[in-house]
Motif scaffolding. Sequence first.
Motif, PDB file in Angstrom:
ATOM      1  N   UNK A  72       0.831  -1.209   0.000  1.00  0.00           N
ATOM      2  CA  UNK A  72       0.000   0.000   0.000  1.00  0.00           C
ATOM      3  C   UNK A  72       0.872   1.269   0.000  1.00  0.00           C
ATOM      4  N   UNK A  73       0.462   2.228  -0.815  1.00  0.00           N
ATOM      5  CA  UNK A  73       1.184   3.489  -0.891  1.00  0.00           C
ATOM      6  C   UNK A  73       2.192   3.556  -2.027  1.00  0.00           C
ATOM      7  N   UNK A  77       0.930  -0.947 -10.223  1.00  0.00           N
ATOM      8  CA  UNK A  77       0.415  -2.279  -9.915  1.00  0.00           C
ATOM      9  C   UNK A  77       1.511  -3.315  -9.771  1.00  0.00           C
ATOM     10  N   UNK A  78       2.739  -2.883  -9.498  1.00  0.00           N
ATOM     11  CA  UNK A  78       3.832  -3.832  -9.389  1.00  0.00           C
ATOM     12  C   UNK A  78       4.328  -4.231 -10.761  1.00  0.00           C
ATOM     13  N   UNK A 103       9.741   1.609  -4.152  1.00  0.00           N
ATOM     14  CA  UNK A 103       8.898   1.337  -2.997  1.00  0.00           C
ATOM     15  C   UNK A 103       9.086  -0.071  -2.470  1.00  0.00           C
ATOM     16  N   UNK A 104       8.178  -0.459  -1.572  1.00  0.00           N
ATOM     17  CA  UNK A 104       8.216  -1.761  -0.914  1.00  0.00           C
ATOM     18  C   UNK A 104       7.361  -2.769  -1.682  1.00  0.00           C
ATOM     19  N   UNK A 105       7.903  -3.983  -1.841  1.00  0.00           N
ATOM     20  CA  UNK A 105       7.209  -5.031  -2.591  1.00  0.00           C
ATOM     21  C   UNK A 105       7.284  -6.371  -1.872  1.00  0.00           C
ATOM     22  N   UNK A 106       6.195  -7.149  -2.012  1.00  0.00           N
ATOM     23  CA  UNK A 106       6.206  -8.570  -1.675  1.00  0.00           C
ATOM     24  C   UNK A 106       6.468  -9.281  -2.994  1.00  0.00           C
ATOM     25  N   UNK A 159      12.631  -1.362  -3.485  1.00  0.00           N
ATOM     26  CA  UNK A 159      13.211  -0.897  -4.739  1.00  0.00           C
ATOM     27  C   UNK A 159      13.521   0.581  -4.569  1.00  0.00           C
ATOM     28  N   UNK A 160      14.790   0.932  -4.745  1.00  0.00           N
ATOM     29  CA  UNK A 160      15.226   2.312  -4.587  1.00  0.00           C
ATOM     30  C   UNK A 160      15.038   3.135  -5.852  1.00  0.00           C
ATOM     31  N   UNK A 161      15.405   4.412  -5.782  1.00  0.00           N
ATOM     32  CA  UNK A 161      15.234   5.355  -6.888  1.00  0.00           C
ATOM     33  C   UNK A 161      16.042   4.982  -8.119  1.00  0.00           C
ATOM     34  N   UNK A 162      17.079   4.170  -7.968  1.00  0.00           N
ATOM     35  CA  UNK A 162      17.888   3.760  -9.117  1.00  0.00           C
ATOM     36  C   UNK A 162      17.534   2.358  -9.606  1.00  0.00           C
ATOM     37  N   UNK A 163      16.555   1.711  -8.982  1.00  0.00           N
ATOM     38  CA  UNK A 163      16.235   0.330  -9.359  1.00  0.00           C
ATOM     39  C   UNK A 163      17.291  -0.600  -8.808  1.00  0.00           C
ATOM     40  N   UNK A 164      17.654  -1.625  -9.545  1.00  0.00           N
ATOM     41  CA  UNK A 164      18.709  -2.510  -9.092  1.00  0.00           C
ATOM     42  C   UNK A 164      18.480  -3.951  -9.484  1.00  0.00           C
TER      43      UNK A 164
END
Length: 184
Positions: A72-73, A77-78, A103-106, A159-164
Amino acid sequence: MAPCVSSWRHESRDPRQAPSSLTRWGGLAPVVAAIAIAGGCMRSDGLVPVGGTVKLDDASLSGALVTFHAEPGVRGNGGFGLTDTAGRFTLITPQGRKGVFPGEYRITVTCRKPTPKAERVLAELSASGLPPTLTNADFQEVLPDAYTKPERTTLKQTVGAAGGTVDLQIDSTTGKKSPPPPRK
């Protein structure tokens, strides 16, 4: 281990809206080519490149569906990606755009294999040249629920601002390993 059989579709209650969820279903799908990650920074649309590898018991897992479920937030859609023969994946959105939002992901990883009955049907029809007629019941999940169900997964990632890069290590016997932090 033989490659997984993965396919996907997305559903939306309103066709004018972006898909609200990814739904897995068993079936035969064409092999999806790996999508190259370009650059290392956020694009103007806000998506960042994310890719990685999946290993099952220290061996590359081919044909697995890797899905990042946004908490959430988190915008969007991932995303999801299919692993190639080396276990590598690159995430795309349900709309087909490369990357995901920071953001945060499962994370879920699914790997479906044909049942013994389906294997026999595939072998017989392959010899005849006829297309197979198989249903979801003809495939079984081979990974533990700790990886395949969004509500039970032990795999989580920021996942940060630069991806990874996210390298996932899956243990078929315990299902308790978590991914290491992304490499830059």
